[in-house]
Design a protein around this motif. Structure first.
Motif, PDB file in Angstrom:
ATOM      1  N   VAL A 197     -40.413  16.843  51.699  1.00 42.12           N
ATOM      2  CA  VAL A 197     -39.295  17.153  52.588  1.00 42.12           C
ATOM      3  C   VAL A 197     -39.805  17.792  53.875  1.00 42.12           C
ATOM      4  O   VAL A 197     -39.311  17.490  54.972  1.00 42.12           O
ATOM      5  N   ALA A 198     -40.805  18.647  53.767  1.00 44.11           N
ATOM      6  CA  ALA A 198     -41.393  19.272  54.961  1.00 44.11           C
ATOM      7  C   ALA A 198     -42.028  18.222  55.867  1.00 44.11           C
ATOM      8  O   ALA A 198     -41.893  18.282  57.101  1.00 44.11           O
ATOM      9  N   ILE A 199     -42.700  17.245  55.273  1.00 45.88           N
ATOM     10  CA  ILE A 199     -43.288  16.150  56.048  1.00 45.88           C
ATOM     11  C   ILE A 199     -42.195  15.364  56.762  1.00 45.88           C
ATOM     12  O   ILE A 199     -42.304  15.051  57.952  1.00 45.88           O
ATOM     13  N   GLY A 200     -41.133  15.050  56.030  1.00 46.24           N
ATOM     14  CA  GLY A 200     -40.025  14.309  56.621  1.00 46.24           C
ATOM     15  C   GLY A 200     -39.434  15.030  57.818  1.00 46.24           C
ATOM     16  O   GLY A 200     -39.212  14.431  58.881  1.00 46.24           O
ATOM     17  N   ASN A 201     -39.190  16.317  57.675  1.00 52.09           N
ATOM     18  CA  ASN A 201     -38.605  17.090  58.768  1.00 52.09           C
ATOM     19  C   ASN A 201     -39.558  17.233  59.945  1.00 52.09           C
ATOM     20  O   ASN A 201     -39.128  17.223  61.103  1.00 52.09           O
ATOM     21  N   LYS A 202     -40.843  17.362  59.669  1.00 51.48           N
ATOM     22  CA  LYS A 202     -41.828  17.464  60.745  1.00 51.48           C
ATOM     23  C   LYS A 202     -41.837  16.194  61.588  1.00 51.48           C
ATOM     24  O   LYS A 202     -41.800  16.254  62.830  1.00 51.48           O
ATOM     25  N   ILE A 203     -41.860  15.035  60.936  1.00 46.95           N
ATOM     26  CA  ILE A 203     -41.899  13.766  61.667  1.00 46.95           C
ATOM     27  C   ILE A 203     -40.591  13.528  62.414  1.00 46.95           C
ATOM     28  O   ILE A 203     -40.579  13.020  63.534  1.00 46.95           O
ATOM     29  N   ARG A 204     -39.474  13.922  61.814  1.00 50.62           N
ATOM     30  CA  ARG A 204     -38.181  13.760  62.490  1.00 50.62           C
ATOM     31  C   ARG A 204     -38.110  14.528  63.795  1.00 50.62           C
ATOM     32  O   ARG A 204     -37.388  14.133  64.713  1.00 50.62           O
ATOM     33  N   LYS A 233     -51.360  11.397  45.962  1.00 55.09           N
ATOM     34  CA  LYS A 233     -50.339  11.876  46.893  1.00 55.09           C
ATOM     35  C   LYS A 233     -50.542  11.372  48.316  1.00 55.09           C
ATOM     36  O   LYS A 233     -49.608  10.897  48.963  1.00 55.09           O
ATOM     37  N   ARG A 234     -51.771  11.495  48.830  1.00 59.31           N
ATOM     38  CA  ARG A 234     -52.012  11.093  50.212  1.00 59.31           C
ATOM     39  C   ARG A 234     -51.753   9.597  50.414  1.00 59.31           C
ATOM     40  O   ARG A 234     -51.140   9.184  51.396  1.00 59.31           O
ATOM     41  N   LEU A 235     -52.239   8.794  49.476  1.00 62.06           N
ATOM     42  CA  LEU A 235     -52.029   7.349  49.570  1.00 62.06           C
ATOM     43  C   LEU A 235     -50.537   7.029  49.480  1.00 62.06           C
ATOM     44  O   LEU A 235     -50.028   6.174  50.214  1.00 62.06           O
ATOM     45  N   SER A 236     -49.832   7.712  48.610  1.00 58.41           N
ATOM     46  CA  SER A 236     -48.392   7.496  48.461  1.00 58.41           C
ATOM     47  C   SER A 236     -47.649   7.789  49.754  1.00 58.41           C
ATOM     48  O   SER A 236     -46.768   7.026  50.171  1.00 58.41           O
ATOM     49  N   VAL A 237     -48.008   8.890  50.395  1.00 56.64           N
ATOM     50  CA  VAL A 237     -47.364   9.257  51.657  1.00 56.64           C
ATOM     51  C   VAL A 237     -47.695   8.232  52.744  1.00 56.64           C
ATOM     52  O   VAL A 237     -46.831   7.848  53.532  1.00 56.64           O
ATOM     53  N   THR A 251     -50.404   5.652  66.533  1.00 58.76           N
ATOM     54  CA  THR A 251     -49.332   6.456  65.959  1.00 58.76           C
ATOM     55  C   THR A 251     -49.502   6.578  64.450  1.00 58.76           C
ATOM     56  O   THR A 251     -49.314   7.658  63.874  1.00 58.76           O
ATOM     57  N   ILE A 252     -49.891   5.480  63.800  1.00 56.89           N
ATOM     58  CA  ILE A 252     -50.131   5.510  62.354  1.00 56.89           C
ATOM     59  C   ILE A 252     -51.209   6.523  62.020  1.00 56.89           C
ATOM     60  O   ILE A 252     -51.061   7.334  61.097  1.00 56.89           O
ATOM     61  N   GLN A 253     -52.308   6.509  62.768  1.00 60.00           N
ATOM     62  CA  GLN A 253     -53.406   7.424  62.477  1.00 60.00           C
ATOM     63  C   GLN A 253     -52.990   8.879  62.703  1.00 60.00           C
ATOM     64  O   GLN A 253     -53.327   9.768  61.909  1.00 60.00           O
ATOM     65  N   ALA A 254     -52.225   9.106  63.776  1.00 59.01           N
ATOM     66  CA  ALA A 254     -51.762  10.474  64.055  1.00 59.01           C
ATOM     67  C   ALA A 254     -50.855  10.979  62.935  1.00 59.01           C
ATOM     68  O   ALA A 254     -50.958  12.136  62.508  1.00 59.01           O
ATOM     69  N   LEU A 255     -49.978  10.102  62.462  1.00 61.61           N
ATOM     70  CA  LEU A 255     -49.066  10.491  61.380  1.00 61.61           C
ATOM     71  C   LEU A 255     -49.823  10.710  60.072  1.00 61.61           C
ATOM     72  O   LEU A 255     -49.518  11.638  59.310  1.00 61.61           O
ATOM     73  N   LYS A 256     -50.809   9.866  59.806  1.00 62.05           N
ATOM     74  CA  LYS A 256     -51.605  10.033  58.591  1.00 62.05           C
ATOM     75  C   LYS A 256     -52.334  11.374  58.601  1.00 62.05           C
ATOM     76  O   LYS A 256     -52.380  12.084  57.590  1.00 62.05           O
ATOM     77  N   ASP A 257     -52.937  11.714  59.754  1.00 62.32           N
ATOM     78  CA  ASP A 257     -53.654  12.989  59.870  1.00 62.32           C
ATOM     79  C   ASP A 257     -52.707  14.154  59.633  1.00 62.32           C
ATOM     80  O   ASP A 257     -53.056  15.128  58.937  1.00 62.32           O
ATOM     81  N   LEU A 258     -51.511  14.066  60.219  1.00 63.43           N
ATOM     82  CA  LEU A 258     -50.525  15.122  60.049  1.00 63.43           C
ATOM     83  C   LEU A 258     -50.121  15.268  58.583  1.00 63.43           C
ATOM     84  O   LEU A 258     -50.091  16.381  58.034  1.00 63.43           O
ATOM     85  N   CYS A 259     -49.826  14.144  57.939  1.00 68.27           N
ATOM     86  CA  CYS A 259     -49.380  14.175  56.540  1.00 68.27           C
ATOM     87  C   CYS A 259     -50.479  14.654  55.599  1.00 68.27           C
ATOM     88  O   CYS A 259     -50.202  15.374  54.640  1.00 68.27           O
ATOM     89  N   ASP A 260     -51.731  14.269  55.895  1.00 67.28           N
ATOM     90  CA  ASP A 260     -52.846  14.715  55.050  1.00 67.28           C
ATOM     91  C   ASP A 260     -52.943  16.241  55.052  1.00 67.28           C
ATOM     92  O   ASP A 260     -53.246  16.861  54.016  1.00 67.28           O
ATOM     93  N   LEU A 261     -52.708  16.845  56.206  1.00 72.53           N
ATOM     94  CA  LEU A 261     -52.767  18.295  56.292  1.00 72.53           C
ATOM     95  C   LEU A 261     -51.640  18.954  55.520  1.00 72.53           C
ATOM     96  O   LEU A 261     -51.817  20.007  54.903  1.00 72.53           O
ATOM     97  N   MET A 262     -50.469  18.310  55.527  1.00 71.97           N
ATOM     98  CA  MET A 262     -49.286  18.928  54.919  1.00 71.97           C
ATOM     99  C   MET A 262     -49.172  18.688  53.419  1.00 71.97           C
ATOM    100  O   MET A 262     -48.583  19.485  52.713  1.00 71.97           O
ATOM    101  N   ILE A 263     -49.717  17.597  52.929  1.00 72.01           N
ATOM    102  CA  ILE A 263     -49.569  17.273  51.498  1.00 72.01           C
ATOM    103  C   ILE A 263     -50.655  17.956  50.671  1.00 72.01           C
ATOM    104  O   ILE A 263     -50.516  18.131  49.479  1.00 72.01           O
TER     105      ILE A 263
END
Length: 263
Positions: A197-204, A233-237, A251-263
């Motif tokens: 949920v935190a990842i979702g809100n961050k990207i939004r 988890k990381r692959l799932s995200v 954009t994909i790489q930037a989002l992946k980096d962000l999600c990796d840090l948060m998950i």
């Protein structure tokens, strides 16, 4: 298009007074329009309310090729004769079902024209190919959904159509409720649900990325499902949240980096 059977109780978490509004709309025979981004629970809400009212639900997923003929019906060749086959709209009108036009703005203009007489005091459907007018069953209800933010200015509903409905706005639920939704839908652990949920809100909130659509609750549920069933988890995200959002490699790489840090 599909016909839903009311066997299992759909899970839905209310976020406001939308249930009360729907029940009053049904009671007063007023069509209802659900507005909001994709994946915010509009379709699930309709499934839940149909179950609550013990009514058959007929769902039509509208697209640019959806025509009034698809909804109303057509003549078909059966053996040596030509017979009339009711479409889902005509069936719902006659049987008293709830008809749900998902993303109604995507349909061809003749669909809007066809439902106009069902959305005012007349509550009737004119079948021009038969030259007959069908009065709606007492229990018939018309529901439509619309994403106002999608291709704004291109796929809009005319005021003359919008004002035939009462309308309810849907948006992404607050974090606590969205976390509960993920847990109930997927049985994932609370800690992982909160992180998703935190990842979702961050990207939004990353409006500078210029995404056409942002992270829906549906995407978060998909990610939770495959994490719960054993995918890392990381692959799932990456595959359930990041990849469906964009095809731009940076954009994909930037989002992946962000999600990796948060998950």
């Amino acid at each position: 298009m599909l016909v839903d059977t009311l066997i299992n109780i759909p899970y839905y978490h209310a976020v406001g007074k939308e249930m009360d509004v729907f029940k009053q709309a049904y009671k007063n025979k007023i069509p209802i329009l659900l507005k909001g981004p994709t994946g915010t629970g509009k379709s699930r809400f309709i499934e839940y309310m149909a179950h609550q009212l013990d009514k058959k639900l007929i769902t039509i997923s509208c697209h640019e090729e959806t025509s009034s003929t698809d909804l109303i019906g057509r003549f078909i060749i059966k053996g040596a004769e030509t017979v009339w086959l009711d479409g889902p709209l005509t069936t719902a009108v006659k049987e008293g079902s709830i008809l749900y036009l998902d993303e109604v703005a995507e349909a061809r203009p003749d669909v809007i024209v066809a439902i106009h007489s069902l959305t005012d005091h007349r509550r009737e459907l004119f079948i021009d190919k038969l030259g007959v007018t069908v009065k709606a069953h007492e229990d018939f209800m018309l529901v439509a959904s619309f994403n106002p933010g999608y291709q704004r200015g291109f796929k809009e509903l005319k005021p003359s159509t919008r004002q035939r409905f009462i309308a309810v706005s849907f948006d992404y639920p607050e974090p606590k409720i969205e976390t509960e939704i993920l847990i109930n839908e997927t049985e994932i652990d609370s800690d992982t649900a909160k992180k998703l949920v935190a990842i979702g809100n961050k990207i939004r909130n990353l409006t500078e990325l210029g995404l056409t659509e942002t992270v829906s609750t549906r995407l978060l549920v998909d990610a939770a499902k495959i994490i719960h069933s054993g995918l890392p988890k990381r692959l799932s995200v990456h595959v359930a949240i990041v990849e469906p959002l964009t095809d731009d490699l940076q954009t994909i790489q930037a989002l992946k980096d962000l999600c990796d840090l948060m998950i």
